[in-house]
Design an enzyme around this catalytic site. Sequence first.
Site, PDB file in Angstrom:
ATOM      1  N   GLY A   1       0.838  -1.187   0.000  1.00 13.20           N
ATOM      2  CA  GLY A   1       0.000   0.000   0.000  1.00 13.20           C
ATOM      3  C   GLY A   1       0.872   1.234   0.000  1.00 13.20           C
ATOM      4  N   SER A   2       0.280   2.377   0.285  1.00  9.08           N
ATOM      5  CA  SER A   2       1.028   3.629   0.250  1.00  9.08           C
ATOM      6  C   SER A   2       1.764   3.842   1.565  1.00  9.08           C
ATOM      7  CB  SER A   2       0.090   4.796  -0.036  1.00  9.08           C
ATOM      8  OG  SER A   2       0.823   5.971  -0.335  1.00  9.08           O
ATOM      9  N   VAL A   3       2.651   4.832   1.561  1.00  7.16           N
ATOM     10  CA  VAL A   3       3.443   5.116   2.754  1.00  7.16           C
ATOM     11  C   VAL A   3       2.543   5.544   3.906  1.00  7.16           C
ATOM     12  CG1 VAL A   3       3.852   7.544   2.153  1.00  7.16           C
ATOM     13  CG2 VAL A   3       5.494   6.339   3.587  1.00  7.16           C
TER      14      VAL A   3
ATOM     15  N   PRO B   1       8.029  -1.659   1.385  1.00  2.00           N
ATOM     16  CA  PRO B   1       7.982  -0.200   1.477  1.00  2.00           C
ATOM     17  C   PRO B   1       6.793   0.385   0.741  1.00  2.00           C
ATOM     18  CG  PRO B   1      10.142  -0.995   0.733  1.00  2.00           C
ATOM     19  CD  PRO B   1       9.202  -2.133   0.647  1.00  2.00           C
TER      20      PRO B   1
ATOM     21  N   LYS C   1      39.185  11.965 -33.972  1.00  2.00           N
ATOM     22  CA  LYS C   1      38.938  10.579 -34.363  1.00  2.00           C
ATOM     23  C   LYS C   1      38.918  10.420 -35.878  1.00  2.00           C
ATOM     24  CE  LYS C   1      34.977  10.478 -32.332  1.00  2.00           C
ATOM     25  NZ  LYS C   1      35.037  11.898 -31.912  1.00  2.00           N
ATOM     26  N   SER C   2      38.079  11.234 -36.539  1.00  2.00           N
ATOM     27  CA  SER C   2      37.934  11.091 -37.989  1.00  2.00           C
ATOM     28  C   SER C   2      39.236  11.391 -38.708  1.00  2.00           C
ATOM     29  CB  SER C   2      36.819  12.022 -38.494  1.00  2.00           C
ATOM     30  OG  SER C   2      35.567  11.647 -37.935  1.00  2.00           O
TER      31      SER C   2
ATOM     32  N   SER D   1      30.658   7.275 -29.614  1.00  2.00           N
ATOM     33  CA  SER D   1      30.275   6.068 -28.860  1.00  2.00           C
ATOM     34  C   SER D   1      30.554   6.254 -27.373  1.00  2.00           C
ATOM     35  CB  SER D   1      30.987   4.823 -29.406  1.00  2.00           C
ATOM     36  OG  SER D   1      32.357   5.036 -29.602  1.00  2.00           O
TER      37      SER D   1
END
Length: 633
Positions: free
Chosen positions: A31-33, A112, A474-475, A542
């Site tokens: 159930g709920s808190v 919880p 990189k390229s 990446s």
Amino acid sequence: MAHVSDLIAEDIDQYLTLHEHKSLLRFITCGSVDDGKSTLIGRMLYESKMLFEDQLSQLETDSKKMGTQGGDLDFALLVDGLSAEREQGITIDVAYRFFSTDKRKFIVADTPGHEQYTRNMVTGASTADVAIVLVDARKGILTQTRRHSYLASLVGIRHIALVINKLDMVGYAKEVVDRIDAEYRSFAKALGLQNIVTIPMSALKGDNIAERSANTPWYQGPTLMSYLETVEIDDAGSQWRPFRLPVQWVNRPNLDFRGYAGIVAGGIVRPGDRLRVLPSGRESRVARIVSSEGDLAQAVNGQSITITLEDELDISRGDVLASPNALPGVADQFEAAVIWMNDEPMLPGRPYLLKIGTKTVTATSAPPKYKINVNTLEHLAARKLDLNDIGVCNLSFDQHVAFDPYSENRDTGSFIMIDRLTNNTVGAGILHFALRRSQNIHWQAIDVNKQAHASLKGQKPCVLWFTGLSGAGKSTVANMVEKKLHALGKHTYLLDGDNVRHGLNKDLGFSDADRVENIRRVGEVARLMVDAGQIVLVSFISPFRAERRMARELVEQDEFVEIFVDTPISVAEQRDPKGLYKKARRGELKNFTGIDSPYEAPECAEIRIDTTAHSPDQAAELVIQHLTERGVI
């Protein structure tokens, strides 16, 4: 004349025998808190006389010290063991408690109520027979009430006790109970929940827990304890399911014994029964059923056993022994419901470890078909699953597994998902069915294979994967390496990030989910080119380690070279050849790597290039030297 000690021992033996043959009920409170779950369990322990005098004394002392219940005993203190829970007055972890009455034994999971701990609730619900759904009479049905009820129905709980708690705070009003009961049953009907018993009560005062309360003369139903003692659960039903034994361990203490150990996940097995091993499909007969108590005439659901077979078969952990008259399915693609439990979202195309039964595989998800609004049960469009989302997805495994739909067998139809880097459990789910294409698509044998292509080209195919920040170079370096390889007469192809986004990946943006799919597609293309005997140069930011690892695993171990073009972000930003960093700093470009989207640097790249110390030509020479040493060229 019998000694007193003998009489006492006899009484103890009789008590233990009686206790041993009681049925066991597993239930969960949800159930709920602040609905009073921990208080309820503490009260049940108290009413079942399961507390020792020192525990009662300590409870009285702690209750006075905390002063939260106006002089009444604070039964929640019996359950909320974590200091953080006591300080906040909430339950964080799943607390399991055992108690018994004259009629039954119980294992209860106190879960919880906070939404952020939904993952804990799933853990407790996975083995429960009954769910006690608590509702605060003052607040009525809340989102977490609906969420937990949906999860209970999802994991196969069919018995619900709707406990309307804190009735003392609304004057024990019948109309409050009737209103909440009607609202809940309307919602539960859409979930297929039919076995619902509504019990009005006060956990703090003890109303309708062990005895019917004088404060609710209008209520004629069972007390909570009597309901739990008498609710009929399908204890025997699992024995009539087809036999399943997921192999957990190949037990071979010596050369004269080979057994297959595991926990029976349904059905009955006896010596002489014929079994089939899946996914291989081989068959044999049971020679012996061995347990810690010796050989057995039969084994049933839930027992830990070791089976020996009449024939020597190749069986390993994760295989399933099954009755050949009612076999599980075998597939590698499924529709599944997934409950996501991690702060980082589930991204389509990202590989995760998936454990089903005793088998662990690598799995990827397609974009979710939909996620579920737990308030309305509406199906919502989604491209990923975030923390506590529940969605339906198609999953692809890297190998075939034996399975049953979850509706037929919880053990062989459920799974958990694990992050490959952190080893944290990030999701859980249930299998609906295998996709038809998993049975219709097969690898086609071809005569001109990768070795033939590579031999014709006189080279060893591989992937050169250049990764680094935008502007790292990189390229530039990849282009220089390809020129040098071309001059050596090698067959190459360069896949550049920008170029690929003009065609193959032009439908993708720059969100984390799109970046994952971007790399997945490129990795698959690179694999096909390696199969054609090419040396493939891949130049992509990446940013995520998981996707680079996925690309690596698509090819053979010695066919992937990760090249980290390591340039400090300050240097890359100074270069900024495309003006992207300036746009990102002005907020005009969202999800830009290094600014508002992370870059996970390689931890063990084969080559690291510091572009502040090497020119592009020098960097290219480092790559060529590495390829020469590895025998690629």
